[in-house]
Design an enzyme around this catalytic site. Structure first.
Site, mmCIF file in Angstrom:
data_model
loop_
_atom_site.group_PDB
_atom_site.id
_atom_site.type_symbol
_atom_site.label_atom_id
_atom_site.label_comp_id
_atom_site.label_asym_id
_atom_site.label_seq_id
_atom_site.Cartn_x
_atom_site.Cartn_y
_atom_site.Cartn_z
ATOM 1 N N CYS A 134 0.824 -1.207 0.000
ATOM 2 C CA CYS A 134 0.000 0.000 0.000
ATOM 3 C C CYS A 134 0.856 1.253 0.000
ATOM 4 C CB CYS A 134 -0.933 -0.019 1.213
ATOM 5 S SG CYS A 134 -1.879 1.495 1.358
ATOM 6 N N CYS A 137 -0.446 4.071 2.221
ATOM 7 C CA CYS A 137 -0.247 3.912 3.671
ATOM 8 C C CYS A 137 1.213 4.134 4.048
ATOM 9 C CB CYS A 137 -0.615 2.493 4.115
ATOM 10 S SG CYS A 137 -2.054 1.817 3.342
ATOM 11 N N ASP A 138 2.126 3.649 3.227
ATOM 12 C CA ASP A 138 3.525 3.541 3.675
ATOM 13 C C ASP A 138 4.510 4.441 2.937
ATOM 14 O OD1 ASP A 138 2.658 1.601 5.452
ATOM 15 O OD2 ASP A 138 2.908 0.002 3.992
#
Ligand code: NAP
Length: 319
Positions: A134, A137-138
């Site tokens: 992701c 997200c990261d």
């Protein structure tokens, strides 16, 4: 055990649209949130192609809006993950988190699909320590670092393009010489000066120093030679598989595991069980197509419940 007229499993665009329609039809749907409330769109940034938002909308905001809309009409949300279902007799039984059991006259399955992994040594051990599925997200954790994105589809192009906001350099690693991605997504990535390409190689192993990722070992498909591409971040963007593990033996699935539905309807092989969204659609997989099929599932359920209200299913199921 509590009993509901309709239960909806999953809260992506399909499940939430089904919840809005079923709630407006006074069916008081109970919606099981799943492991990833809001589904895959909560892992994305701006959504530019959902009709009605000419300036785009952030994925999490879109899902939050859908949920509020469903709640406004009376949908009830239950936290938890569906671990088992019994579809052999009516009412159906749904087990959440291996302990709480619910009964339902009808079911809408909208459990979506999850990111696929490469399945190579070092990969699973380093998830959260450099390996990610992701970018949204990261990506933030890889400021000014070198990143690799594996895959040749739209997801890989999108993730790579997004990651250039943070990374010093993003290398797309793909197993063939041709990309699968659409022309527009390819162009966007190709025109980005921060994106480099390593084509026609097979990922072999994830290298690490024990704490964090240090590289990806790849094998050249032509020469057979291996080499290590240095990186601190490895984003896997090679597609998704349907979340149907809990359904095996209960409802007809295709060879990959997607739920089979009947023609243009959302009906499955079990009467009273309907499926919508990515869990039954390996082809389109868009938020808007998922939402559309969620609407269809709610209408199918409504008709099913109307037609079955005079029918004693407990008798025919046992026959
Ligand atoms: P996809 O189209 O199935 O592409 C998966 C890619 O990963 C392919 O290039 C495939 O290689 C590669 N791959 C698969 N298994 C692999 C393995 N074990 N090792 C190495 N490489 C592997 O999946 P996707 O990119 O996630 O897209 C899915 C759908 O969502 C598509 O319909 C896409 O158009 C859509 N989508 C749209 C957008 C957008 O419009 N904004 C964004 C993301 C996704 P091969 O090519 O060799 O098979």
């Amino acid at each position: 055990m509590d009993k509901h007229r309709v239960m909806i499993l999953g809260t992506g665009p399909a499940g939430l649209t089904a919840a809005i329609y079923a709630a407006r039809a006074n069916l008081a749907p109970v919606v099981i949130e799943g492991n990833e409330p809001g589904g895959q769109l909560t892992l994305t940034t701006e959504v530019e192609n959902f009709p009605g938002f000419p300036d785009g909308i952030m994925g999490p905001e879109l899902m939050d809006n859908m949920r509020k809309q469903a709640e406004k009409f009376g949908a009830v949300f239950v936290r938890g993950f569906v671990t088992a279902v019994d579809l052999t007799k009516r009412p159906f039984t749904v087990t959440v988190d291996d302990k709480h059991q619910h009964q339902a006259d009808s079911l809408i399955i909208s459990t979506g699909a999850s990111a696929k992994m490469l399945g190579i040594p070092g990969e699973s051990e380093m998830v959260g320590r450099g390996v990610s599925t992701c970018a949204t997200c990261d990506g933030f954790f890889f400021r000014n670092k070198k990143i690799i994105v594996v895959g040749g589809g739209d997801s890989a192009m999108e993730e790579a393009t997004f990651l250039t906001k943070f990374a010093s350099e993003v290398t797309i690693v793909h197993r063939r010489n041709e990309l699968r991605a659409s022309k527009v997504m390819q162009e966007r990535a190709r025109n980005n000066p921060k994106i480099k390409w390593v084509m026609n190689v097979t990922p072999v192993s994830v290298q690490s120093d024990g704490n964090k990722v240090t590289g990806l070992e790849v094998r050249d498909n032509e020469t057979g030679q291996t080499r290590v591409l240095e990186t601190e971040g490895l984003f896997i963007a090679i597609g998704h598989s349907p979340n149907t593990g809990f359904l095996k033996g209960q409802v007809e699935l295709d060879e990959v595991g997607y739920i089979k539905t009947n023609g243009v309807t959302t009906a499955t092989s079990v009467e009273g069980v309907f499926a919508c969204g990515d869990v039954m659609d390996p082809h389109y997989r868009q938020a808007i197509t998922a939402a559309g099929s969620g609407c269809k599932a709610a209408l199918d359920v409504e008709r099913y419940l109307e037609s079955s209200s005079t029918h004693d299913w407990s008798v025919s199921a046992a026959q």
